[in-house]
Design an enzyme around this catalytic site. Structure first.
Site, PDB file in Angstrom:
ATOM      1  CB  CYS A   1      -0.953  -0.026   1.188  1.00 52.49           C
ATOM      2  SG  CYS A   1      -0.166  -0.391   2.783  1.00 52.49           S
ATOM      3  CE1 TYR A   2       1.900   4.122   5.078  1.00 55.55           C
ATOM      4  CE2 TYR A   2       2.684   1.964   5.770  1.00 55.55           C
ATOM      5  CZ  TYR A   2       2.039   3.151   6.064  1.00 55.55           C
ATOM      6  OH  TYR A   2       1.544   3.373   7.327  1.00 55.55           O
TER       7      TYR A   2
END
Length: 334
Positions: free
Chosen positions: A154-155
């Site tokens: 996600c990051y």
């Protein structure tokens, strides 16, 4: 129709993935599975995620025999723990399935990365070499040919979508590393209960300083060193990344805008702000990554937002699947 098995459907990202695939006109969900030891085995998905009641009242089957589960299956999605995906993916691949892995088990080709950052010895270097990193806007041609697609974290998704046009365009000052400060909602930690993620304990707090596994993932695929500091926010879902950079002498705000436009003008799931910067509420529940920026002299601040469960996980997995099989890229996502 492609017969599809989803392993790990009980989790937050797994449930979102199942909902997307359930409304996809070319996908037939033939089974939802969890580990044989899971307390969720035998339950209906809609029991765990009531928003799916009357929509996905499907049972979560314990995965006991992979060879049997793979029979007649075209596509497998693994929304499982890293070590679990490491063990399961090669078995499904050997059965001829196309595998989309939402874990970190095949994202970085260096086997030593896994012992250092994930705590296990990687036993499948051949699949590390064959796996395609599924940053959909940048790897579409490779995704079209792949049997194993490693869906990015996600990051790393938000960070790379924000930085890659500028790195590739050689617009940043190499003497100063980009600094990424990103805040994620608690859903990024998964459904498993823990004291630190409980309602009265969760706060705004940095974690994993210089040690978070997403930092080397970003570096490996972005091709430049960064300083990355993740933060846990006291909200359910979403990621907001604020990234500071130094520009090369002579680079203007128009150069930055042109680089983004060139990279994403035909990429419907990346939305660019002509003025201002995005807020988290604009992307929660949606499959987009929103990007805005501001320039002052040689200093650049970029803000990128996404739903960590969607563009940071389930939506990107479906986007990759659409690319892989030649469907419209946003099929079932919009």
């Amino acid at each position: 129709m492609l017969n599809t098995l989803i392993v790990g459907a009980s989790g937050y990202a797994g449930a979102e993935l199942t909902a997307y695939l359930n409304r996809h006109p070319h996908m037939n969900i033939t089974g939802l599975a969890v580990s044989a030891q899971s307390a969720d085995a035998g339950k209906l998905l809609s029991e765990l995620h009531p928003q799916l009641k009357g929509i996905l009242d499907l049972p979560l089957q314990p995965l006991v025999d992979v060879a049997q589960a793979a029979k007649g299956i075209d596509v497998v999605f693994l929304a499982t723990a890293h070590e679990v995906s490491h063990d399961l993916a090669p078995q499904f691949l050997a059965a001829g399935c196309v595998v989309f892995d939402l874990s970190g088990a095949f994202r970085v080709r260096d086997a030593a990365f896994y012992s250092q950052y994930y705590g296990f010895e990687h036993q499948h270097p051949d699949w590390l070499d064959k796996a395609v990193y599924g940053l959909a806007e940048w790897q579409s041609e490779d995704i079209k040919q792949a049997q194993l697609i490693a869906v990015p974290g996600c990051y790393p998704t938000a960070s790379q979508l924000a930085l890659k046009p500028l790195v590739d365009g050689q617009l940043l000052n190499d003497a100063q590393w980009p600094v990424i400060n990103a805040v994620s909602g608690v859903s990024g930690a998964g459904r498993k209960a823990s004291m630190g993620n409980s309602f009265c304990e969760v706060s705004l707090q940095p974690y994993g300083l210089f040690t978070h596994r997403h930092q080397p993932e970003i570096v490996a695929h972005l091709g430049t060193p960064v300083i990355f500091t993740p933060h846990l926010g006291n909200f359910a879902r979403g990621i907001l990344a604020t990234i500071t950079c130094r520009l090369k002498a002579g680079v203007t705000a128009q150069n930055i805008a042109d680089a983004y436009h060139h990279a994403y003008q035909n990429k419907p799931l990346v939305r660019l702000y002509q003025q201002g910067v995005p807020a988290l509420k604009a992307v929660v529940g949606l499959p987009f990554c929103d990007i805005g920026f501001s320039v002052q002299g040689e200093h650049l601040i970029i803000v990128a937002t996404e739903d960590n469960l969607l563009k940071g996980a389930a939506a990107q997995a479906v986007q990759c699947m659409n690319i892989r099989f030649g469907f419209p890229e946003t099929q079932s996502l919009l």
